[in-house]
Structure formats: structure tokens, C-alpha cells
Motif scaffolding. Structure first.
Motif, PDB file in Angstrom:
ATOM      1  N   ILE A   1      17.561   7.567  -8.254  1.00 53.14           N
ATOM      2  CA  ILE A   1      17.124   6.825  -7.077  1.00 53.14           C
ATOM      3  C   ILE A   1      16.439   5.511  -7.427  1.00 53.14           C
ATOM      4  O   ILE A   1      16.456   4.559  -6.656  1.00 53.14           O
ATOM      5  N   VAL A   2      15.825   5.416  -8.611  1.00 54.13           N
ATOM      6  CA  VAL A   2      15.054   4.233  -8.959  1.00 54.13           C
ATOM      7  C   VAL A   2      15.988   3.098  -9.368  1.00 54.13           C
ATOM      8  O   VAL A   2      16.786   3.234 -10.291  1.00 54.13           O
TER       9      VAL A   2
ATOM     10  N   LYS B   1       0.862  -1.179   0.000  1.00 49.30           N
ATOM     11  CA  LYS B   1       0.000   0.000   0.000  1.00 49.30           C
ATOM     12  C   LYS B   1       0.897   1.226   0.000  1.00 49.30           C
ATOM     13  O   LYS B   1       1.901   1.272   0.715  1.00 49.30           O
ATOM     14  N   GLY B   2       0.563   2.204  -0.829  1.00 48.03           N
ATOM     15  CA  GLY B   2       1.377   3.416  -0.890  1.00 48.03           C
ATOM     16  C   GLY B   2       0.564   4.605  -1.329  1.00 48.03           C
ATOM     17  O   GLY B   2      -0.402   4.482  -2.090  1.00 48.03           O
ATOM     18  N   LEU B   3       0.946   5.778  -0.837  1.00 49.56           N
ATOM     19  CA  LEU B   3       0.289   7.029  -1.187  1.00 49.56           C
ATOM     20  C   LEU B   3       1.238   7.830  -2.067  1.00 49.56           C
ATOM     21  O   LEU B   3       2.323   8.216  -1.643  1.00 49.56           O
ATOM     22  N   LEU B   4       0.832   8.031  -3.305  1.00 47.97           N
ATOM     23  CA  LEU B   4       1.662   8.713  -4.293  1.00 47.97           C
ATOM     24  C   LEU B   4       1.314  10.193  -4.302  1.00 47.97           C
ATOM     25  O   LEU B   4       0.200  10.570  -4.666  1.00 47.97           O
ATOM     26  N   LYS B   5       2.281  11.037  -3.897  1.00 44.29           N
ATOM     27  CA  LYS B   5       2.074  12.472  -3.746  1.00 44.29           C
ATOM     28  C   LYS B   5       2.912  13.231  -4.780  1.00 44.29           C
ATOM     29  O   LYS B   5       3.741  12.634  -5.470  1.00 44.29           O
ATOM     30  N   PRO B   6       2.723  14.562  -4.894  1.00 45.24           N
ATOM     31  CA  PRO B   6       3.472  15.337  -5.894  1.00 45.24           C
ATOM     32  C   PRO B   6       4.982  15.122  -5.807  1.00 45.24           C
ATOM     33  O   PRO B   6       5.568  15.151  -4.724  1.00 45.24           O
ATOM     34  N   GLY B   7       5.591  14.885  -6.962  1.00 44.85           N
ATOM     35  CA  GLY B   7       7.034  14.697  -7.039  1.00 44.85           C
ATOM     36  C   GLY B   7       7.505  13.287  -6.763  1.00 44.85           C
ATOM     37  O   GLY B   7       8.696  12.991  -6.908  1.00 44.85           O
ATOM     38  N   MET B   8       6.585  12.385  -6.388  1.00 47.85           N
ATOM     39  CA  MET B   8       6.970  11.019  -6.041  1.00 47.85           C
ATOM     40  C   MET B   8       6.997  10.108  -7.269  1.00 47.85           C
ATOM     41  O   MET B   8       6.442  10.420  -8.314  1.00 47.85           O
ATOM     42  N   VAL B   9       7.653   8.969  -7.077  1.00 44.61           N
ATOM     43  CA  VAL B   9       7.715   7.920  -8.086  1.00 44.61           C
ATOM     44  C   VAL B   9       7.219   6.614  -7.469  1.00 44.61           C
ATOM     45  O   VAL B   9       7.505   6.314  -6.313  1.00 44.61           O
ATOM     46  N   GLN B  10       6.462   5.873  -8.262  1.00 38.96           N
ATOM     47  CA  GLN B  10       6.026   4.530  -7.867  1.00 38.96           C
ATOM     48  C   GLN B  10       6.485   3.544  -8.920  1.00 38.96           C
ATOM     49  O   GLN B  10       6.305   3.783 -10.117  1.00 38.96           O
TER      50      GLN B  10
ATOM     51  N   ALA C   1       9.458  12.259  -2.840  1.00 39.46           N
ATOM     52  CA  ALA C   1      10.011  13.303  -3.710  1.00 39.46           C
ATOM     53  C   ALA C   1      11.380  13.770  -3.243  1.00 39.46           C
ATOM     54  O   ALA C   1      12.279  14.011  -4.064  1.00 39.46           O
ATOM     55  N   GLU C   2      11.553  13.881  -1.936  1.00 40.74           N
ATOM     56  CA  GLU C   2      12.800  14.434  -1.406  1.00 40.74           C
ATOM     57  C   GLU C   2      13.988  13.499  -1.582  1.00 40.74           C
ATOM     58  O   GLU C   2      15.143  13.908  -1.423  1.00 40.74           O
ATOM     59  N   GLU C   3      13.757  12.233  -1.944  1.00 42.37           N
ATOM     60  CA  GLU C   3      14.847  11.292  -2.152  1.00 42.37           C
ATOM     61  C   GLU C   3      15.351  11.268  -3.595  1.00 42.37           C
ATOM     62  O   GLU C   3      16.361  10.617  -3.891  1.00 42.37           O
ATOM     63  N   ILE C   4      14.663  11.973  -4.488  1.00 43.30           N
ATOM     64  CA  ILE C   4      15.094  12.008  -5.879  1.00 43.30           C
ATOM     65  C   ILE C   4      16.195  13.062  -6.021  1.00 43.30           C
ATOM     66  O   ILE C   4      15.965  14.241  -5.755  1.00 43.30           O
ATOM     67  N   PRO C   5      17.402  12.658  -6.410  1.00 44.12           N
ATOM     68  CA  PRO C   5      18.514  13.617  -6.491  1.00 44.12           C
ATOM     69  C   PRO C   5      18.309  14.612  -7.627  1.00 44.12           C
ATOM     70  O   PRO C   5      17.640  14.316  -8.624  1.00 44.12           O
TER      71      PRO C   5
ATOM     72  N   VAL D   1      17.436  19.545 -12.955  1.00 46.73           N
ATOM     73  CA  VAL D   1      17.310  18.200 -13.498  1.00 46.73           C
ATOM     74  C   VAL D   1      17.110  17.224 -12.342  1.00 46.73           C
ATOM     75  O   VAL D   1      17.982  17.081 -11.478  1.00 46.73           O
ATOM     76  N   ARG D   2      15.960  16.568 -12.317  1.00 46.95           N
ATOM     77  CA  ARG D   2      15.696  15.499 -11.347  1.00 46.95           C
ATOM     78  C   ARG D   2      16.131  14.185 -11.992  1.00 46.95           C
ATOM     79  O   ARG D   2      15.668  13.832 -13.072  1.00 46.95           O
ATOM     80  N   VAL D   3      17.027  13.487 -11.330  1.00 42.19           N
ATOM     81  CA  VAL D   3      17.572  12.237 -11.877  1.00 42.19           C
ATOM     82  C   VAL D   3      16.771  11.087 -11.264  1.00 42.19           C
ATOM     83  O   VAL D   3      17.081  10.590 -10.182  1.00 42.19           O
ATOM     84  N   VAL D   4      15.737  10.675 -11.982  1.00 38.96           N
ATOM     85  CA  VAL D   4      14.859   9.620 -11.483  1.00 38.96           C
ATOM     86  C   VAL D   4      15.531   8.257 -11.623  1.00 38.96           C
ATOM     87  O   VAL D   4      15.522   7.446 -10.697  1.00 38.96           O
ATOM     88  N   ALA D   5      16.135   8.002 -12.775  1.00 40.95           N
ATOM     89  CA  ALA D   5      16.830   6.730 -13.011  1.00 40.95           C
ATOM     90  C   ALA D   5      18.000   6.974 -13.946  1.00 40.95           C
ATOM     91  O   ALA D   5      18.019   7.940 -14.705  1.00 40.95           O
TER      92      ALA D   5
END
Length: 295
Positions: free
Chosen positions: A168-169, A87-96, A142-146, A155-159
Motif C-alpha cells: 500500500i505504501v 495531523k494524524g493518529l497512528l494506531k496499532p497496525g498502521m503505517v505513517q 491498518a485495514e488498507e494494508i494487503p 504476510v502484510r505487504v507494506v511496500a
């Protein structure tokens, strides 16, 4: 050896459609852009609305097999639940990220009754050897995405990697690069593409920009995808300048876009709804397993 930006080979806007219980969205990959042309990316849906009627019904419980999904939220709140107890709550700036693999049943439902719902969902293919692996789920705050930031660039580095920063992914089997790039007006940007035959594209969701080599740029505007040309090693001569990066310049009002790139799997794809396998027999088995409660 010299390098040069790839050209934009195709620009398109997604088809308007509805999915789930009636969620309005733009289907981009799997719509005007075929998944074959951007292998291993199977689907890109973009959803954006401030009208609750466009999203409130959400995506009730449904199955998946044979792919990984990645959801990237800009605005709004969605709740994920699945039959594995996640179970997870996906909020602005987050990745699932969800590894459907051999089978999972999940729902994605809005946890708001008004306001903007804005985000993207990607499906990434799994190689045949991974399609029956164990399913799993992870959401990333969101805060864990470098980020790599300057005065004119965010530039947000998702993967993947960008300028020495690792995304981070983890656990995406096709090892994509996934960047969220925001540029101030007229700002230049460049990113390396790791291999000659990576399939790559940009999706613009604010403003517009010019993409491609100087003198041969292509404008890509809001809500449009720009698919980059692709050359494999056998088509590149020893003396040819290699198109192994992307150059971009923001327009007069700036630009924000997603950049994705990954090496193609080059495997047969047979898809029926949320099941993505290599043969029709495997699709039939997926339906049987789902009906028999084996997910």
C-alpha cells in the motif's frame, strides 16, 4: 539460471538509548549496524514498553531534512503534527510515511497514559536530486494494508511486492520491499530479492527463526537484526548460482519478523542529528535555514 537464498552475514541486537524527550528504545541501524552496510536505510529504532515512563514524554517538535521516515505501529497510539498543517493518529497496525525532503518540523506524542507502546521507525535516505523536494505526510489505516495469508503464514505487504500482491505504501523514493511476516512453528517461507545488489535484512520481534540457504542457516532471535550478504553483478560469474532470494524456517514457537530490501544509493552521507545531506556545507545550510524559519 538457478537461485539460492542469501546467507545472513551479521546478527546484532540494538543499543539501548533514549531519544526525543526521553523515550527508551533500541537503536539497531545507526547503532551496531552502520547505515553504510544497509544503504539506503539510515536508521531503525525499535520501541517496546508497557511502562509509561519509557514513552510518555514522546518526541516534541523537532526538524528533519534530507530523508523519508516510515513508522510502523504494533501496539499503542501516537499523534503526528507538523508545521505543514498535517495531523494524524497512528494506531496499532498502521503505517505513517513522512517525506522530510527540504524541511519539515513535526512532533510525535503518545495519546495514551498507560498500556503497551510498541513499534518501529525507519529512516530512508533520499538521493541528492530529491533532498530538496517538497515535504509531505501520509498515514495509512491498518485495514488498507494487503495481506497474503495461509493456515501457517500471514504476510502484510507494506511496500513492494510479494506473490503478486502490491504493498500500500507509495512514494518512497528508494522503492523498498517491506513485509511483516508471521509464521507458525516450523513453517517455511521464501521471498525473492529483485536485484543482485539490493541491501536486505530481517528484524525479528517475536520468537526466532532460521534464515539462509539450507545447510547454512543462521538463527535470528527476538529483538535481533539479521543483515543478509550482498553481491553485485561484477562479482557474480556466469556459472555461479545467484543469491537472489531469502529462505526462512520458523522455530518451535513460531516467528514474526520484518523483511526489508532496497537498492543502495551509493551517495556520500553527512548526517548531523535529524539532517541528512551529501556535504558538510549542506548540513550548515540546513541549520541556517531552520534557524531562519525557512522550513
Amino acid at each position: 539460471m538457478s537461485s539460492i537464498s542469501r546467507k545472513v552475514a551479521n546478527v546484532a541486537k540494538g543499543y539501548k538509548t533514549k531519544d526525543g524527550a526521553g523515550v527508551s528504545l533500541l537503536r539497531v541501524i545507526g547503532g551496531p549496524i552502520s547505515s553504510k552496510s544497509v544503504d539506503p536505510f539510515l536508521m531503525l529504532d525499535a520501541f517496546k514498553s508497557e511502562n509509561p515512563n519509557d514513552y510518555i514524554a514522546g518526541f516534541p517538535s523537532h526538524p528533519h531534512r534530507g530523508q523519508q521516515t516510515l513508522t510502523y505501529m504494533i501496539d499503542g497510539v501516537m499523534e503526528h503534527k507538523d508545521n505543514k498543517g498535517n495531523k494524524g493518529l497512528l494506531k496499532p497496525g498502521m503505517v505513517q510515511v513522512m517525506n522530510a525532503a527540504r524541511g519539515i518540523i513535526h512532533s510525535e506524542m503518545p495519546k495514551q497514559v498507560e498500556g503497551k507502546m510498541f513499534g518501529f521507525q525507519f529512516w530512508l535516505n533520499l538521493a541528492a536530486v530529491d533532498k530538496m523536494s517538497d515535504p509531505w505526510y501520509k498515514d495509512i489505516p491498518a485495514e488498507e494494508i494487503p495481506e497474503v495469508n495461509t493456515n501457517n503464514k500471514k504476510v502484510r505487504v507494506v511496500a513492494g511486492h510479494y506473490e503478486g500482491v502490491e504493498g500500500i505504501v507509495k512514494g518512497l523514493r528508494v522503492n523498498p520491499i517491506f513485509l511483516d511476516v508471521k509464521l507458525s512453528p516450523n513453517t517455511k517461507f521464501s521471498v525473492d530479492i529483485p536485484d543482485f545488489d539490493h541491501n536486505s535484512f530481517v528484524y525479528v520481534f517475536e520468537g526466532e527463526g532460521k534464515f539462509g540457504p539450507e545447510g547454512n542457516e543462521q538463527i535470528v532471535g527476538d529483538q535481533h537484526i539479521g543483515v543478509l550478504e550482498n553481491k553485485d553483478r561484477v562479482t557474480i560469474t556466469d556459472n555461479e548460482i545467484t543469491p537472489n532470494k531469502l529462505d526462512a524456517v520458523a522455530g518451535e514457537n513460531g516467528v514474526r519478523f520484518l523483511f526489508l530490501s532496497a537498492k543502495p544509493l551509493r551517495e556520500p552521507i553527512v548526517q548531523h542529528g535529524p539532517f541528512v545531506m551529501n556535504t558538510q556545507k549542506e548540513i550548515q545550510q540546513a541549520f541556517l535555514d531552520y534557524q531562519m524559519g525557512r522550513f
